[in-house]
Design an enzyme around this catalytic site. Sequence first.
Site, PDB file in Angstrom:
ATOM      1  N   GLU A  73     -36.234  25.784   4.594  1.00 51.38           N
ATOM      2  CA  GLU A  73     -35.027  25.922   3.584  1.00 51.38           C
ATOM      3  C   GLU A  73     -34.677  24.430   3.192  1.00 51.38           C
ATOM      4  OE1 GLU A  73     -33.447  28.423   1.985  1.00 51.38           O
ATOM      5  OE2 GLU A  73     -34.324  30.151   3.240  1.00 51.38           O
ATOM      6  N   GLU A 121     -35.631  28.617  -6.871  1.00 51.18           N
ATOM      7  CA  GLU A 121     -35.490  27.646  -6.061  1.00 51.18           C
ATOM      8  C   GLU A 121     -36.613  26.557  -6.166  1.00 51.18           C
ATOM      9  OE1 GLU A 121     -36.142  29.961  -2.210  1.00 51.18           O
ATOM     10  OE2 GLU A 121     -34.462  31.174  -2.259  1.00 51.18           O
ATOM     11  N   HIS A 171     -38.451  27.178   0.679  1.00 51.22           N
ATOM     12  CA  HIS A 171     -37.472  27.819  -0.110  1.00 51.22           C
ATOM     13  C   HIS A 171     -36.172  26.836  -0.144  1.00 51.22           C
ATOM     14  CE1 HIS A 171     -38.780  31.988   0.181  1.00 51.22           C
ATOM     15  NE2 HIS A 171     -39.653  31.643   1.091  1.00 51.22           N
ATOM     16  N   HIS A 191     -39.316  32.646  -4.834  1.00 48.59           N
ATOM     17  CA  HIS A 191     -38.083  33.134  -5.309  1.00 48.59           C
ATOM     18  C   HIS A 191     -38.019  32.078  -6.512  1.00 48.59           C
ATOM     19  CE1 HIS A 191     -36.491  34.573  -1.527  1.00 48.59           C
ATOM     20  NE2 HIS A 191     -36.929  35.553  -2.088  1.00 48.59           N
TER      21      HIS A 191
END
Length: 936
Positions: free
Chosen positions: A401, A187, A321, A184
Amino acid sequence: MTWGNNLIKRITILAIIVSTLICMMSFLASADDESEGQIGVVYSKLKGTIDYHPLFNSILVRIDTTRGNVQLPQGLEILGALPGEWIDIIMPLLRLPELQKLNIDYSVQIWNLEDHYESVKRSYHSLAEMETFLSDIASNYPDITSLFSIGTSYEGRDIFCLEISDNPGVDEGEPGVFYMGLHHAREWPSMEACLYICENLTSFYGVDTEITDMVENRRIWIVPCVNPDGYHWDHDLGHDWRKNRHYFPWSDTYGVDLNRNYDGSCNGDPWGSWGMVVDGHVSHNPSNSLYCGPWPSSEYEVQAVKNMFLQYEICAAISYHTYSELVLWPWSYETSTTPDNSYLSNVGIEIASRITKQSGSGTYTPQQGVSLYPTSGDLTDWVYGYSHYELGRTTFAYTLELCSSFHPPSSYLQQICEENFDGAFYLLQEADNINDVIPRVLPPEINDMTTDDDGVYQISWTEQNPNANVDYFQLDELEGFSINTDDAESGPDLWDMDGFSLSTQYSHSGSTSFKARNQNNDVSSMTSNYPVPVYTDTTLSFWTWYDIETNYDFAYIEISGDDRYYEVLDTFNDSSGGWIYKEYDLWPFNYDSVYIRFRYTTDSGSLDTGFFVDDVSPIADFSTVTTLSYTITNNYYDITGKPDGNYFYRVAGFNSERGWCDYSTLENITVTFNPITISDVKATPRYRETAGWFNISCFVTSFSGINQVRVNITYPDGTSINQTMTNIAGTDSYYLNNTYILLGAYDYYIWANDTDQNQVISVIHYFFIGVNFVDIDLSNGWNLITIPMENTWMASTLAENITGCEMISWFDAENQTYKTHIVGVPLYDFEINGGYGLFVLVDQNSLFSVYGPPISDVSVPLFVGWNMIGWGHDYNTTASSLSENISGCEMVSWFDAENQTFKTHIVGVPIYDFTIMQGMGLFLYTDEASVWHGEG
């Protein structure tokens, strides 16, 4: 929320609404008909025309979830979350009134994301700086690194990968670990974490004993930026962005969410398949930031990452991410767990325990991926599922994450990277144990069978992953095969109905069709109970009627060889405008048999009429399924005493670690039982100067006793004789001796009958007097051959005599280029000359039989460089012998048609030599000009 804060929010909302009304006046008519949450649709229409307006600024909003789960408006992207406390979303300022309307408790964290980007972007590498960083590492540590591109993006940018190992590029059987960042675009810390891993593993090699041990005993691949186009657009150019930059002219939109574009869980569950849109975390709307793409793995970047897992033995992976400080593992689409959940989750817990949070207190939270929110098409579900069910190996894949906030400043970035290196390094260490996990047994592959004439045959199969340590096999026999067109009038018995049902609402034929369940946040499917055998002319067809919410709900038609990994043949959306006919050729998918599945998925928005199918063909059915044995320890099983019939077989394997695997595709054999058997038919011509004789012999057996055996012979001039063969007393052997006068090709067949008046005729056989006869095997694809006898053919004539021929090429050695005749395109044709090689392209495996007088003279000019010749002699030679007879020859190559690759003998290097047989074409490399007269 205090009364004062609430008043401030209401005043802010009122100001936004007033400004919004000014922008939306021309859209009010269409907006009146939109359902709840469709302000986002109007937003996407407006944004293309007034992109400069501040109402379209992206803002970061924190949703309070301490009082329970919150149903968000459609199309909003979750950026981070702390389960049970908050969810952070990105949304345009224009859509803020939707939260107020739904009474959602929120606070705006960042009022203008693009301004925020500018304030922190210098803490992060630009795309060019990242590429320079990797290049410098590769230059500084050439002995342990290899920098290469795994593919290119839509805008032509390389997707760079750094391999780190003591022998990069060499497969030494070491466990492989793969780290990725920036699926993404926005990110950014995910790329920095990967660069930190690159730097630490190389700079501390030879200094830190643990790092040195890992580099010397692992293959490590790191792709810091999977999405270079998106990162350049977002970070370098300052546009808030998540997806890649794939442009879709039909919708005038850009981008696909790469972490929604993978092929799904590959475990056969429709809920885990690509394109599942339940709960709004996947979208089929090209304007949405969660757009899953027009097709599974449609994106170049996704294809490049997938190829890494297919090309290399990777047993562990992390996809980085942001943000939420979580360690996630499959499944991400539902709460059920993977077959390896105990070990998979324990490794995830250990990774999390080694990563201190950004605050300096506590460690990352470990949890199954679905706990954050359910999604489909993400990397980790595909990696684990495809590896487990399709590749027959274990690959543990995790999503990390990073961070507790969006784009943390440089004061936190170093700590984030350092802490996450500890988690990454633990996985690197654990990879050796993951690599030793016994995998699931893949479906074996039954070896080809065709026909049998006595009811006695053997079924054999090949294991696809022998390292699974199979204990035994189960073999099933399926009889009473029939192919049907299912018009839904006889009920659903041929299908596994999971949400589909019979309906009289619409039908194409009769009064009934199959209808998908039509309710919000749902997946329904209809899968054939038995796989359909696939032949060269097998096509799947059906009629369909649909009215489906445009760009949101979707229907699919899919096929699978094993009822696990399904390939999407087509998608259905919008309205069909009535019943329409669909047809698909199944042969190109290279399955022996396929399951057929219809699937329909809906989100939480509007429901239109739905999806209907009727008159589906072909659908397979069997009257009887018999398990012959489930304790077979060999890779074969002997069948005896089978009467006439068509029999299908499937096999499955078992190991103690995983239990029973999936069935193989179907393989069938046709038994045509005849009480008379003709075998070992052969002809032996003898030469004389003025005349000669030939001998034809065979064996003939019968249960009741042979009455008569005759042979019918057709001469080269078309005349024929039919004569009785002589039995050698006390044996089953019969023969005929006869004389010949004519040179050429003779064909013959054997006829026999027994005392019960049964009779049989053999296939036609051939023998040749005074002419060459050669059978040349051709494989689907390119073949390098020669015509080893005199002929007057053109390339077009030759093509007419080769089954499935598409092209014939010769190599113009003087100009070092190919010249090609294309079948059906009469622009170019050429003569077939003796001694020359030819490349022949065919679309199927076949046998090319050719006969004629031997070539009397070969004279092929050889030029400096590559030359293509053909071996026409009826005796064999070797590449080394041929090269010794050609002046200046340096290399001799043949083309392995089965594997579509060249294999080469290099003069003076005795590592590889090969046999040259009649009919083979060859490439020669010479350093001087000469003429070849067939020596060798």
